[in-house]
Design a protein around this motif. Structure first.
Motif, mmCIF file in Angstrom:
data_model
loop_
_atom_site.group_PDB
_atom_site.id
_atom_site.type_symbol
_atom_site.label_atom_id
_atom_site.label_comp_id
_atom_site.label_asym_id
_atom_site.label_seq_id
_atom_site.Cartn_x
_atom_site.Cartn_y
_atom_site.Cartn_z
ATOM 1 N N ALA A 107 -41.913 5.242 31.135
ATOM 2 C CA ALA A 107 -40.596 5.664 30.681
ATOM 3 C C ALA A 107 -40.434 5.419 29.178
ATOM 4 C CB ALA A 107 -39.508 4.946 31.471
ATOM 5 N N ARG A 108 -41.054 4.356 28.683
ATOM 6 C CA ARG A 108 -41.007 4.104 27.234
ATOM 7 C C ARG A 108 -41.706 5.243 26.489
ATOM 8 N NH1 ARG A 108 -38.411 -0.165 24.142
ATOM 9 N NH2 ARG A 108 -38.960 0.408 22.049
ATOM 10 N N VAL A 110 -41.996 8.313 27.537
ATOM 11 C CA VAL A 110 -41.127 9.492 27.602
ATOM 12 C C VAL A 110 -40.243 9.499 26.354
ATOM 13 C CG1 VAL A 110 -39.197 10.572 28.833
ATOM 14 C CG2 VAL A 110 -41.129 9.652 30.113
ATOM 15 N N GLY A 111 -39.733 8.328 25.989
ATOM 16 C CA GLY A 111 -38.896 8.214 24.802
ATOM 17 C C GLY A 111 -39.678 8.453 23.520
ATOM 18 N N ALA A 114 -40.869 11.982 23.234
ATOM 19 C CA ALA A 114 -39.761 12.938 23.387
ATOM 20 C C ALA A 114 -40.116 14.059 24.357
ATOM 21 C CB ALA A 114 -39.344 13.505 22.037
ATOM 22 N N GLY A 116 -40.519 14.975 28.978
ATOM 23 C CA GLY A 116 -39.906 14.713 30.273
ATOM 24 C C GLY A 116 -40.949 14.199 31.240
ATOM 25 N N MET A 117 -40.489 13.593 32.312
ATOM 26 C CA MET A 117 -41.433 13.050 33.299
ATOM 27 C C MET A 117 -40.861 13.145 34.701
ATOM 28 S SD MET A 117 -43.232 9.299 33.628
ATOM 29 C CE MET A 117 -41.784 8.276 33.747
ATOM 30 N N ALA A 118 -41.743 13.432 35.649
ATOM 31 C CA ALA A 118 -41.401 13.317 37.066
ATOM 32 C C ALA A 118 -41.933 11.972 37.535
ATOM 33 C CB ALA A 118 -42.046 14.450 37.851
ATOM 34 N N SER A 119 -41.039 11.081 38.004
ATOM 35 C CA SER A 119 -41.458 9.728 38.388
ATOM 36 C C SER A 119 -41.866 9.653 39.842
ATOM 37 C CB SER A 119 -40.299 8.734 38.247
ATOM 38 O OG SER A 119 -39.624 8.888 37.061
ATOM 39 N N TYR A 132 -46.578 21.219 38.452
ATOM 40 C CA TYR A 132 -45.479 21.125 39.410
ATOM 41 C C TYR A 132 -45.615 19.803 40.161
ATOM 42 C CZ TYR A 132 -43.652 25.823 38.811
ATOM 43 O OH TYR A 132 -43.070 26.933 38.288
ATOM 44 N N VAL A 146 -40.410 19.280 40.503
ATOM 45 C CA VAL A 146 -40.010 19.085 39.107
ATOM 46 C C VAL A 146 -41.001 19.752 38.176
ATOM 47 C CG1 VAL A 146 -39.580 17.331 37.312
ATOM 48 C CG2 VAL A 146 -38.922 16.880 39.681
ATOM 49 N N VAL A 147 -40.486 20.452 37.168
ATOM 50 C CA VAL A 147 -41.346 20.917 36.079
ATOM 51 C C VAL A 147 -40.838 20.314 34.775
ATOM 52 C CG1 VAL A 147 -42.032 23.096 37.165
ATOM 53 C CG2 VAL A 147 -40.034 23.033 35.676
ATOM 54 N N VAL A 148 -41.781 20.047 33.888
ATOM 55 C CA VAL A 148 -41.455 19.477 32.580
ATOM 56 C C VAL A 148 -41.657 20.581 31.555
ATOM 57 C CG1 VAL A 148 -42.086 17.728 30.882
ATOM 58 C CG2 VAL A 148 -42.162 17.180 33.325
ATOM 59 N N ASP A 149 -40.648 20.794 30.723
ATOM 60 C CA ASP A 149 -40.692 21.923 29.789
ATOM 61 C C ASP A 149 -41.211 21.563 28.407
ATOM 62 O OD1 ASP A 149 -39.752 23.938 31.502
ATOM 63 O OD2 ASP A 149 -37.724 23.124 31.341
ATOM 64 N N SER A 150 -41.709 20.328 28.247
ATOM 65 C CA SER A 150 -42.240 19.970 26.933
ATOM 66 C C SER A 150 -43.595 19.298 27.142
ATOM 67 C CB SER A 150 -41.263 19.037 26.217
ATOM 68 O OG SER A 150 -40.838 18.019 27.090
#
Ligand SMILES: Cc1cc2nc3c(=O)[nH]c(=O)nc-3n(C[C@H](O)[C@H](O)[C@H](O)COP(=O)(O)OP(=O)(O)OC[C@H]3O[C@@H](n4cnc5c(N)ncnc54)[C@H](O)[C@@H]3O)c2cc1C
Ligand SMILES: Nc1ncnc2c1ncn2[C@@H]1O[C@H](COP(=O)(O)O)[C@@H](O)[C@H]1O
Lengths: 322, 257
Positions: A107-108, A110-111, A114, A116-119, A132, A146-150
């Motif tokens: 999660a750190r 992810v920050g 910048a 996104g993440m599926a946990s 996916y 979940v999909v992450v767009d970045s």
């Protein structure tokens, strides 16, 4: 253009964690679909020998930083080093373990990245070049895709769910020396639990006891069975709140989420908050004297009887088989 | 001491969760909304620190109108004031967008420590605390079961698989709370009355200079995979007979022992 599937390998006390090999195996599968390479980041002190093992499970390249600052794990040192090497290499996918360390670190990142993440995913796949991720939500009462767009598309994988697949690749070592800035956190003490104790999140078999155990002294029958099966002993919140078992053994919504091959619930009614922690187990056994107990609706095998008679008898039977 | 506690309103743990027919979300009708249980530990710890060191506890929540009730619950427990970030742009926000909004709201405030829950029991993502810490450029300690503060540093106990780490860090920092940290208090009746008059600022994404744009999205919700119906083992009706049958099934059918 972001490219490659990366994992953050996890090691502790001189050994790779099994979940690292689950990550490697899964990354290999995704990379093969994408026609890409698998890279692992491995941080620690004196950990170079672990690269070969990652290679055995499909890792092409291991980015290795050997530095006493990485032992033991701290968020600061790891996040700084990984952020830098990931930014320089721009992977398309980045996988971590949804373990105690992985959850803190992922999660750190992810920050810092910048993105996104599926946990805590239970499945990941590539569709049209995108990642996916399938994950339980609302304590497993529903699932989300979940999909992450970045980039990187991040996911953390639930331990014990993804299969190990040997698939020998080079495991070639690329050393790097991240310049670390100020480190604000340090580990001042490590209190180890009884040696040989397997954590419930890492156990293949869990024998769990609830209020039906009647008291702390009776858990010895569960410990015996668990030891025989090479498993761990878990507990319901009722047992933990009564002070019979340590908090670290609690399974459920305010405890741990576990995914063993076999979960044996003894004297546990199956409250919705307990089911939240164990319903992704592969096989569930319920031993309860109340035929109406909700746990039976989730169990693959149910025994309606007194656990104080069934558990010792089961231990005796298992002894015969093993 | 200036203390911030982030709280999220979530469905009660007992709530039945039904997925909408088109898989676009969950049915919200009939759900009882409560404060995320892990946030209760955070609020309790915040209040304990205030009682020890003096200062103020500020509650922040991102959520629709109904989330005000959860902020009021925290105020009734004893916090001084609240901030609600209520903007349709953030209603389905992912962890990154939520943390970005929280960070923007917090940046202008004085703070020594920020509490979050270790995870919210709706999205179960366990991400917002660490992302928030990163965006604010401060350290984090997650899944904390014990916390000692001495003015400038925090000493926190964090269980990992098979061990506990005792971690020291400088303040300000983000602490994510888990069960074991404390026993959250209930709001008293006078507390509930007083909470009604405590100030809560309502902000929009634009007030904070954030877009609310998420980095990830749930493209489809589905009910959990169905489990095949289980077998009740009757064998010869004695506990020994049942145990023998169970051992055999585990060995030969399930192949797990
Ligand atoms: C916010 C919240 C979070 C929660 N989080 C959790 C959590 O993380 N984990 C969790 O477990 N719970 C959690 N709970 C509590 C949960 O609601 C239940 O109260 C709890 O799981 C009950 O524990 P139990 O099954 O051991 O006890 P009980 O519900 O009392 O069940 C005991 C069972 O033992 C059986 N029994 C008794 N004697 C015998 C015998 N001799 N032989 C065989 N069977 C016997 C009885 O038939 C009964 O079914 C949470 C609750 C809330 C509100
Ligand atoms: N919408 C929100 N408003 C305020 N705090 C939140 C919100 N979402 C998450 N948090 C905080 O972050 C923690 C972890 O949430 P999550 O990452 O969503 O699992 C929660 O326990 C809260 O303390």
């Amino acid at each position: 253009m972001a490219k490659g599937v990366w994992i953050v390998a996890e090691q502790r006390d001189g050994a790779l964690r099994k979940v690292s090999l689950e990550l490697a195996s899964t990354a290999r599968k995704l990379a093969d679909q994408l026609g890409d390479e698998v890279s692992a980041v491995l941080l620690g002190s004196g950990v170079e020998a672990m690269a070969a093992e990652l290679g055995k499970y499909g890792v092409d390249k291991v980015y290795l930083a050997d530095n006493p600052a990485f032992e033991p794990y701290t968020t600061d040192a790891y996040a700084q080093a990984i952020t830098k090497v990931v930014k320089e290499n721009d992977p398309a996918v980045l996988l971590l373990a949804a373990s105690a360390q992985g959850k803190d670190l992922a999660a750190r990142l992810v920050g810092s990245l910048a993105t996104g993440m599926a946990s805590d995913c239970t499945d990941v796949k590539i569709v049209d070049g995108k990642l996916y991720c399938t994950r339980p939500m609302y304590a497993g009462k529903c699932y989300g895709e979940v999909v992450v767009d970045s980039f990187p598309q991040m996911a953390s994988l639930r331990p014990n769910v993804f299969p190990l697949v040997e698939n020998a690749k080079a495991g070639a070592v690329v050393k790097f020396e991240p310049a670390l800035g100020e480190l604000k956190t340090k580990v001042v003490e490590i209190q180890k639990e009884a040696s040989g104790k397997i954590d419930v999140t890492e156990a293949n078999i869990i024998v769990s006891g609830g209020r039906g155990m009647k008291g702390p002294e009776n858990y010895v029958i569960l410990e015996e069975l668990a030891a025989l099966l090479g498993g761990a002993v878990g507990a319901s919140r009722a047992a933990v709140d009564a002070g019979w078992r340590p908090q670290s053994d609690q399974v459920g919504q305010t405890g741990k989420v576990v995914s063993p091959n076999l979960y044996i619930a003894c004297g546990i009614s199956g409250a919705i908050q307990h089911l939240a922690g164990m319903s992704s187990s592969k096989y569930i056994v319920a031993i309860n004297k109340d035929p109406e107990a909700p746990i039976f609706q989730r169990a693959d095998y149910g025994v309606v009887d007194d656990l104080f008679k069934v558990v010792p008898a089961l231990t005796a039977e298992v002894k015969k088989l093993l | 001491m200036n203390i911030i506690a982030c709280v999220k309103q979530v469905p009660d743990t007992e709530a039945q969760i039904k997925v909408k027919g088109d898989g676009s979300g969950i049915e919200e009708g009939g759900i009882k909304w409560v404060m995320n249980p892990y946030d209760e530990f955070g609020v309790e710890e915040a209040l304990k620190l205030k009682e020890k060191f003096g200062g103020e506890v500020t509650i922040i929540s991102v959520g629709p109108a109904r989330a005000m009730e959860t902020i009021r619950t925290a105020l009734a427990m004893g916090a001084e004031k609240g901030i609600q970030i209520d903007d349709p742009a953030l209603y389905n926000a992912d962890a990154y967008a939520t943390a970005e909004a929280l960070a923007a709201a917090i940046k202008g405030l004085p703070y020594d420590i920020i509490f979050c829950g270790q995870r919210a029991i709706d999205d179960d993502s366990a991400q917002v605390g660490p992302i928030l810490a990163e965006l604010l450029g401060i350290p984090q300690v997650t899944f904390v079961t014990k916390l000692e503060i001495d003015g400038k540093t925090a000493k926190a106990t964090r269980p990992i698989e098979g061990a506990q780490y005792v971690i020291e860090t400088s303040l300000p920092c983000v602490v994510t709370a888990t069960k074991g940290l404390n026993e959250p208090r209930y709001a008293s009746l006078p507390g509930i009355m007083k909470a009604k008059k405590k100030p809560v600022d309502i902000k929009k994404a634009a007030d904070l200079g954030v877009s609310g744009a998420s980095k990830s999205k749930v493209v489809k919700f589905t009910p959990p995979p169905a489990r095949p119906p289980g077998k009740i083992i009757c064998a010869d009706d004695t506990p020994e007979g049942k145990a023998a049958e169970l051992a055999k099934l585990l060995r030969e059918e399930a192949k797990v022992i």
